[in-house]
Design an enzyme around this catalytic site. Structure first.
Site, short mmCIF file in Angstrom:
data_model
loop_
_atom_site.label_atom_id
_atom_site.label_comp_id
_atom_site.label_asym_id
_atom_site.label_seq_id
_atom_site.Cartn_x
_atom_site.Cartn_y
_atom_site.Cartn_z
N LYS A 124 0.82 -1.20 0.00
CA LYS A 124 0.00 0.00 0.00
C LYS A 124 0.86 1.26 0.00
CE LYS A 124 -3.65 -2.52 2.39
NZ LYS A 124 -4.28 -2.84 3.69
N GLN A 149 -4.29 -1.14 9.86
CA GLN A 149 -4.14 -2.50 9.38
C GLN A 149 -4.70 -3.49 10.38
OE1 GLN A 149 -2.99 -3.43 6.30
NE2 GLN A 149 -3.60 -5.51 6.87
N ASP A 197 -10.83 2.85 4.07
CA ASP A 197 -11.18 1.44 4.02
C ASP A 197 -12.70 1.24 4.00
OD1 ASP A 197 -9.34 -0.54 3.63
OD2 ASP A 197 -8.90 -0.89 5.74
#
Length: 288
Positions: free
Chosen positions: A54, A98, A121
């Site tokens: 990412k 994460q 997200d």
């Protein structure tokens, strides 16, 4: 005739190139650089690999890499304070925590501290609510990537009988809502669905996110259907999906491979979300 193989790598590359071009235009027009703050707690090897990909993609797209790495024993309140700081920082366009976080931490509570306008997200309760009501907001990356693949291959969704196998908060439920938003007629299946194969055979579009290797075989696929395989399982033969690829390709009209199908789309859509968040923040700032 074998199915047309949906090339997720090619579609993702196009999305990433478009994002990089648009980031350059955004920076030239506003003098601002979109910034992605990835937060990794602990040293889980798989999470480190995901975050690394990412971060590299973020830099390649012309965005600022604002990564934060915390030890696994960092207390919950310190992580929460960091997330609050990132939420208040105008240089941060998007925040990604994460998951999973180390044992003993409440990941859901931490994600909940991310404001919806920076939730790249698309996982917070606020973001989920915006999606459920069909209101503008940042959408989860993998489900958005699935829609992007369907559009890239001109799959007709309006009115199409569509089956989603899996009801997870990460993929199954949000992709079903996105499909409904495109006027598809959606059925959600799960572990308690009776005669799963028979239900799936009625679908023109079949999205499989069950988390079980080869749960879908050729008997569950309508001839000519478009099949999107979200699963990923490490086996002695390499990566495999939730769909029996070799058998289903002889029945389906279009089919995603594993790897190289849905997977590459997730980071591509994360980059797009970060740019969208930066644009929205710039528009708000211009009104102040």
């Amino acid at each position: 005739m074998s199915a047309v193989i949906i090339d997720g790598k090619a579609v993702a590359a196009r999305v990433r190139a478009d994002v990089a071009r648009d980031v350059a235009e955004f920076r030239a027009a506003t003098g601002r650089q979109p910034g992605l703050a990835t937060v990794l707690v602990g040293d889980d090897p798989a999470s480190a690999v995901y975050i690394g990909g990412k971060r590299r993609s973020c830099v390649e797209a012309g965005m600022a890499d604002l990564h934060q790495h915390l030890p696994a024993d960092t207390p919950q309140d310190e992580i929460a304070a960091l997330l609050d700081s990132l939420a208040a920082d105008p240089a941060v366009s998007g925040i990604l925590l994460q998951l999973p976080v180390p044992e003993g931490l409440d990941g859901a509570a931490l994600v909940g501290r991310i404001p919806p306008e920076k939730d790249v997200d698309g996982l917070t309760t606020a973001s989920v609510g915006l999606l459920a009501r069909g209101l503008p907001g940042l959408r989860p990356c993998t489900p958005s990537g699935i829609i992007e693949l369907l559009d890239a291959y001109d799959v007709e969704l309006s009115g199409a009988p569509t089956v989603v196998v899996g009801r997870s908060e990460l993929v199954g439920r949000p992709v079903a809502q996105l499909l409904v938003g495109r006027n598809a007629t959606v059925t959600i299946c799960h572990s308690r669905t009776r005669d799963l194969a028979a239900v799936c055979r009625g679908a023109d579009v079949l999205v499989v996110a069950a988390g079980k290797q080869a749960i879908i075989g050729p008997d569950a696929v309508k001839p000519g259907a478009t099949v999107i395989d979200v699963g990923m399982h490490r086996t002695e033969q390499g990566l495999r999906g939730d769909v029996d690829f070799d058998a289903v390709r002889e029945v389906a009209g279009r089919l995603t491979p594993v790897p190289g199908g849905v997977g590459p789309m997730t980071i591509a859509m994360l980059l797009r979300n970060t740019l969208l968040a930066a644009r929205a923040a710039a528009e708000v700032g211009s009104l102040v």
